[in-house]
Design a protein around this motif. Structure first.
Motif, short mmCIF file in Angstrom:
data_model
loop_
_atom_site.label_atom_id
_atom_site.label_comp_id
_atom_site.label_asym_id
_atom_site.label_seq_id
_atom_site.Cartn_x
_atom_site.Cartn_y
_atom_site.Cartn_z
N GLU A 97 -4.26 11.30 -8.29
CA GLU A 97 -4.48 10.16 -9.17
C GLU A 97 -5.98 10.04 -9.44
O GLU A 97 -6.80 10.28 -8.56
N GLU A 144 0.57 10.99 -11.77
CA GLU A 144 0.36 10.07 -12.90
C GLU A 144 -0.68 10.57 -13.90
O GLU A 144 -1.68 9.88 -14.18
N ALA A 165 5.02 4.09 4.86
CA ALA A 165 5.05 4.15 3.40
C ALA A 165 6.25 4.94 2.88
O ALA A 165 6.75 4.67 1.80
N ASN A 177 4.93 0.62 -8.53
CA ASN A 177 3.73 0.61 -7.70
C ASN A 177 4.10 0.46 -6.23
O ASN A 177 4.92 -0.38 -5.88
N GLY A 178 3.50 1.29 -5.40
CA GLY A 178 3.72 1.18 -3.96
C GLY A 178 5.01 1.80 -3.47
O GLY A 178 5.35 1.67 -2.29
N ALA A 179 5.73 2.50 -4.33
CA ALA A 179 7.02 3.08 -3.93
C ALA A 179 6.87 4.25 -2.96
O ALA A 179 7.83 4.62 -2.29
N GLY A 180 5.67 4.83 -2.91
CA GLY A 180 5.45 5.96 -1.99
C GLY A 180 5.31 7.30 -2.69
O GLY A 180 5.33 8.36 -2.05
N LYS A 181 5.13 7.27 -3.99
CA LYS A 181 5.06 8.52 -4.76
C LYS A 181 3.81 9.33 -4.38
O LYS A 181 3.91 10.52 -4.07
N SER A 182 2.65 8.69 -4.44
CA SER A 182 1.41 9.42 -4.11
C SER A 182 1.41 9.85 -2.65
O SER A 182 0.92 10.94 -2.32
N THR A 183 1.94 9.00 -1.80
CA THR A 183 2.00 9.34 -0.37
C THR A 183 2.82 10.61 -0.16
O THR A 183 2.46 11.49 0.64
N GLN A 237 5.05 6.74 -13.63
CA GLN A 237 5.66 5.42 -13.77
C GLN A 237 6.25 5.29 -15.17
O GLN A 237 7.12 4.45 -15.40
N TYR A 244 0.76 5.04 7.42
CA TYR A 244 -0.68 4.78 7.46
C TYR A 244 -0.86 3.79 8.59
O TYR A 244 -0.63 2.59 8.41
N1 LIG Z 1 -4.66 4.63 2.62
C1 LIG Z 1 -3.68 3.73 2.82
N2 LIG Z 1 -3.69 2.91 3.88
C2 LIG Z 1 -2.69 2.00 4.10
N3 LIG Z 1 -1.63 1.86 3.31
C3 LIG Z 1 -1.56 2.65 2.22
C4 LIG Z 1 -2.57 3.63 1.92
N4 LIG Z 1 -2.22 4.26 0.78
C5 LIG Z 1 -1.04 3.72 0.40
N5 LIG Z 1 -0.66 2.75 1.26
C6 LIG Z 1 0.59 1.95 1.18
O1 LIG Z 1 1.68 2.84 1.18
C7 LIG Z 1 2.67 2.43 0.26
C8 LIG Z 1 2.93 3.53 -0.74
O2 LIG Z 1 1.75 3.75 -1.51
P1 LIG Z 1 1.62 4.93 -2.58
O3 LIG Z 1 0.20 4.97 -2.99
O4 LIG Z 1 2.24 6.16 -2.05
O5 LIG Z 1 2.53 4.37 -3.76
P2 LIG Z 1 2.72 4.90 -5.24
O6 LIG Z 1 4.18 5.01 -5.47
O7 LIG Z 1 1.90 6.10 -5.47
O8 LIG Z 1 2.16 3.67 -6.09
P3 LIG Z 1 1.28 3.64 -7.46
O9 LIG Z 1 2.26 3.82 -8.56
O10 LIG Z 1 0.68 2.28 -7.44
O11 LIG Z 1 0.27 4.74 -7.40
C9 LIG Z 1 2.15 1.13 -0.36
O12 LIG Z 1 2.72 0.07 0.33
C10 LIG Z 1 0.67 1.21 -0.13
O13 LIG Z 1 0.12 -0.08 -0.01
#
Ligand SMILES: Nc1ncnc2c1ncn2[C@@H]1O[C@H](COP(=O)(O)OP(=O)(O)OP(=O)(O)O)[C@@H](O)[C@H]1O
Ligand SMILES: [Mg+2]
Length: 244
Positions: free
Chosen positions: A85, A163, A18, A38-44, A195, A13
């Motif tokens: 999500e 999730e 990420a 949280n923030g591990a990169g799953k949704s990404t 999670q 991003y």
């Molecule tokens: N739109 C965005 N712009 C900038 N950084 C982002 C954006 N979306 C996610 N991130 C960052 O990318 C990293 C991975 O985020 P992601 O949402 O993929 O995590 P996650 O594993 O799905 O977490 P969660 O369990 O909280 O949903 C995090 O550091 C987050 O802050």
């Protein structure tokens, strides 16, 4: 057979990286669970698969073909459906209308698709009584079921679920997970982000743990649970423990 193969995936991003070189496979017919805090990169990772964000490097192969540069519409047409999500049920549309929206990738008359939408209530009996109710009147669990039903209306080969248990009461979580098992039984492959490690692995054929954008480990659910060090580090500790 491998249905989805992610190879050395990097997703950024802007300046923030990420996902830092992720490689994993999803076999056809299986439920594969992606765990991580949280923030591990799953949704990404799911967003990269479904074309919502273009990878900076690496490749994503679906059925052997690269989909890394595809638009979200093209990815849906190829047979991948993403339930993001946060459910995103349209408040002013009825449950049935919300579900019908999932078929926007498909040809077929309103009659056929309408019948399919009605058949969805077999899989989701909890929302059948609310067929004509407006989205805003639903509980969180009911909204989650509508969101999953909408995803299935695309007739995907691969369903991405982000999730689905978040914020739901335990009895509703169990209903959602029963539905995931039934979706698998009907032949749809599922990549599930969770999670809640215990629930996530309970329906899985295989699990991966993401940590800070990297793959920490992968294994069969009993292998992941069986290793005490792994359980303490990734599956049982801190916030994960509170949610298991
Ligand atoms: N739109 C965005 N712009 C900038 N950084 C982002 C954006 N979306 C996610 N991130 C960052 O990318 C990293 C991975 O985020 P992601 O949402 O993929 O995590 P996650 O594993 O799905 O977490 P969660 O369990 O909280 O949903 C995090 O550091 C987050 O802050
Ligand atoms: Mg997420």
């Amino acid at each position: 057979m491998t249905l989805l193969a992610i190879k050395d995936l990097i997703v950024r991003y802007g300046e923030i990286e990420a996902v830092h070189g992720l490689t994993l496979d999803v076999d056809e017919g299986q439920v594969v669970t992606l765990l991580g805090s949280n923030g591990a990169g799953k949704s990404t990772t799911l967003r990269a698969i479904s074309g919502l964000i273009a990878p900076a490097a690496g490749d994503i192969l679906f059925d052997g073909k690269s989909i890394a540069a595809h638009s979200p519409e093209a990815v849906v047409r190829m047979g991948i459906s993403h339930v993001p999500e946060g459910r995103r049920v349209f408040p002013g549309l009825s449950v049935r209308e919300n579900i019908m929206l999932g078929a926007s990738n498909r040809s077929g008359g309103a009659g056929v698709l309408g019948r399919e939408a009605d058949e969805m209530f077999e899989l989701f009996p909890d929302i059948r009584p609310f067929r004509d109710a407006l989205g805003w009147t639903l509980s969180g669990g009911q909204q989650q079921m509508v969101a999953v039903a909408r995803g299935l209306m695309a007739k995907p080969r691969l369903l991405l679920l982000d999730e689905p248990s978040l914020g739901l009461a335990p009895v509703i979580v169990q209903a959602v997970f029963r539905i995931i098992s039934e979706i698998r039984r009907r032949g749809t492959t599922v990549l599930l982000v969770e999670q809640n490690a215990r629930m996530g692995l309970s329906v899985a054929d295989y699990g991966y743990v993401l940590e800070s954008g990297r793959l920490a480990l992968g294994g069969k659910p009993d292998e992941l649970w069986g290793n005490e060090a792994i359980r303490a580090a990734y599956l049982g500790g801190g916030q994960a423990a509170a949610r298991v």
